[in-house]
Scaffold this motif. Structure first.
Motif, short mmCIF file in Angstrom:
data_model
loop_
_atom_site.label_atom_id
_atom_site.label_comp_id
_atom_site.label_asym_id
_atom_site.label_seq_id
_atom_site.Cartn_x
_atom_site.Cartn_y
_atom_site.Cartn_z
N ASP A 155 -98.95 -17.15 -51.97
CA ASP A 155 -99.57 -16.25 -52.92
C ASP A 155 -99.72 -16.98 -54.26
N VAL A 156 -100.95 -17.20 -54.69
CA VAL A 156 -101.20 -17.92 -55.94
C VAL A 156 -101.59 -16.98 -57.08
N ARG A 157 -101.37 -15.69 -56.87
CA ARG A 157 -101.67 -14.74 -57.94
C ARG A 157 -100.63 -14.84 -59.05
N SER A 158 -101.05 -14.49 -60.24
CA SER A 158 -100.12 -14.48 -61.39
C SER A 158 -99.10 -13.38 -61.22
N ARG A 159 -97.90 -13.65 -61.72
CA ARG A 159 -96.84 -12.64 -61.67
C ARG A 159 -96.09 -12.66 -62.99
N ALA A 160 -95.68 -11.47 -63.40
CA ALA A 160 -94.93 -11.35 -64.65
C ALA A 160 -93.49 -11.76 -64.39
N VAL A 161 -92.97 -12.57 -65.29
CA VAL A 161 -91.59 -13.04 -65.18
C VAL A 161 -90.85 -12.62 -66.45
N PRO A 162 -90.01 -11.59 -66.35
CA PRO A 162 -89.22 -11.19 -67.53
C PRO A 162 -88.10 -12.20 -67.76
N ILE A 163 -87.85 -12.49 -69.02
CA ILE A 163 -86.82 -13.47 -69.38
C ILE A 163 -85.91 -12.84 -70.42
N ARG A 164 -84.62 -12.96 -70.18
CA ARG A 164 -83.63 -12.44 -71.14
C ARG A 164 -82.56 -13.50 -71.31
N VAL A 165 -82.41 -13.95 -72.53
CA VAL A 165 -81.39 -14.93 -72.89
C VAL A 165 -80.45 -14.27 -73.87
N THR A 166 -79.16 -14.29 -73.55
CA THR A 166 -78.19 -13.71 -74.46
C THR A 166 -77.30 -14.81 -75.03
N LYS A 167 -76.97 -14.63 -76.28
CA LYS A 167 -76.08 -15.53 -77.01
C LYS A 167 -76.50 -16.99 -76.92
N ALA A 168 -77.77 -17.23 -77.23
CA ALA A 168 -78.25 -18.60 -77.40
C ALA A 168 -77.99 -18.93 -78.86
N TYR A 169 -77.20 -19.94 -79.12
CA TYR A 169 -76.78 -20.22 -80.49
C TYR A 169 -77.85 -21.00 -81.23
N ALA A 170 -78.35 -20.40 -82.31
CA ALA A 170 -79.36 -21.01 -83.15
C ALA A 170 -78.70 -22.04 -84.05
N LEU A 171 -79.51 -22.85 -84.68
CA LEU A 171 -79.02 -23.84 -85.63
C LEU A 171 -78.24 -23.11 -86.71
N GLY A 172 -77.01 -23.48 -86.93
CA GLY A 172 -76.15 -22.79 -87.88
C GLY A 172 -75.13 -21.91 -87.19
N GLY A 173 -75.26 -21.73 -85.87
CA GLY A 173 -74.23 -21.03 -85.11
C GLY A 173 -74.42 -19.54 -84.91
N THR A 174 -75.56 -18.97 -85.28
CA THR A 174 -75.80 -17.54 -85.08
C THR A 174 -76.21 -17.29 -83.63
N PRO A 175 -75.50 -16.41 -82.92
CA PRO A 175 -75.88 -16.11 -81.54
C PRO A 175 -77.11 -15.20 -81.52
N ILE A 176 -78.15 -15.64 -80.83
CA ILE A 176 -79.42 -14.91 -80.78
C ILE A 176 -79.68 -14.45 -79.35
N ASP A 177 -80.13 -13.21 -79.20
CA ASP A 177 -80.59 -12.68 -77.92
C ASP A 177 -82.11 -12.67 -77.96
N VAL A 178 -82.72 -13.17 -76.90
CA VAL A 178 -84.19 -13.25 -76.84
C VAL A 178 -84.67 -12.53 -75.59
N GLU A 179 -85.63 -11.66 -75.77
CA GLU A 179 -86.34 -11.06 -74.64
C GLU A 179 -87.77 -11.55 -74.70
N ALA A 180 -88.25 -12.04 -73.56
CA ALA A 180 -89.60 -12.57 -73.49
C ALA A 180 -90.22 -12.18 -72.16
N ILE A 181 -91.52 -12.37 -72.07
CA ILE A 181 -92.24 -12.14 -70.81
C ILE A 181 -93.20 -13.31 -70.64
N SER A 182 -93.29 -13.75 -69.43
CA SER A 182 -94.17 -14.87 -69.13
C SER A 182 -95.01 -14.52 -67.91
N THR A 183 -96.21 -15.05 -67.85
CA THR A 183 -97.05 -14.90 -66.67
C THR A 183 -97.11 -16.27 -66.01
#
Length: 179
Positions: A12-40
């Protein structure tokens, strides 16, 4: 003569939505960041990398493609978050998303996948750092607005005083002419 056996399988070569959730990714300076994204994401039909997709995903369910794509994107997303400050992440989300998409392209090509879109839906943190940035900016805007308003009232009062002074001079000149 050896009998030849052939198989035919579909991918199947059709596009599919891929939800992405990253929790506690430490940004420069040490702040834990949660990111929600969506990719096709889809299996690439580019002749240069379709063989990679066949090798890795032929005979697998579509969920396997989504899982591999999600894990690859999450890994790159963590690396990108670690390279930026929370302010940089929050200020230019579009550029950040474009950078993630660009950085993941070589790995996705090796997998035989193609990322059509990547969008940041939400950034947050457990320590309210990003909210504090917003409150500080709001306070700055309100302070600047109050200052501009006060300056506007001051200018208006000054113009009114000048107009009254000119009126008094004109009235005095008129009385002098009459006398």
């Amino acid at each position: 003569m050896v009998p030849l056996l052939e198989h035919r399988r579909w991918m199947d070569v059709r596009s599919r939505a891929v939800p992405i959730r990253v929790t506690k990714a430490y940004a420069l300076g040490g702040t834990p960041i949660d990111v929600e994204a969506i990719s096709t994401v889809k299996i690439s039909t580019d002749p240069a990398c379709v063989g990679n997709a066949i090798e890795r995903f032929l005979g697998h369910e579509a969920e396997a493609v989504q899982e591999v794509a999600a894990r690859t994107l999450e890994g790159h997303l963590r690396v990108m978050v670690a390279a930026l400050t929370p302010e940089q992440l929050n200020q230019d989300r579009l550029r950040f998303a474009e950078q993630v998409q660009e950085v993941t392209r070589p790995d996705m090509t090796k997998l035989g996948l193609q990322v059509d879109t990547f969008k940041i839906l939400r950034l947050s943190d457990g320590v309210q750092y990003l909210d504090s940035l917003g409150r500080a900016r709001l306070a700055e805007v309100l302070r600047d607005a109050a200052k501009a308003e006060a300056e506007g009232f001051g200018d208006a009062e000054q113009h009114e005083a000048q107009a009254e002074e000119r009126a008094e001079v004109a009235a005095t000149s008129a009385r002098t002419v009459v006398e």
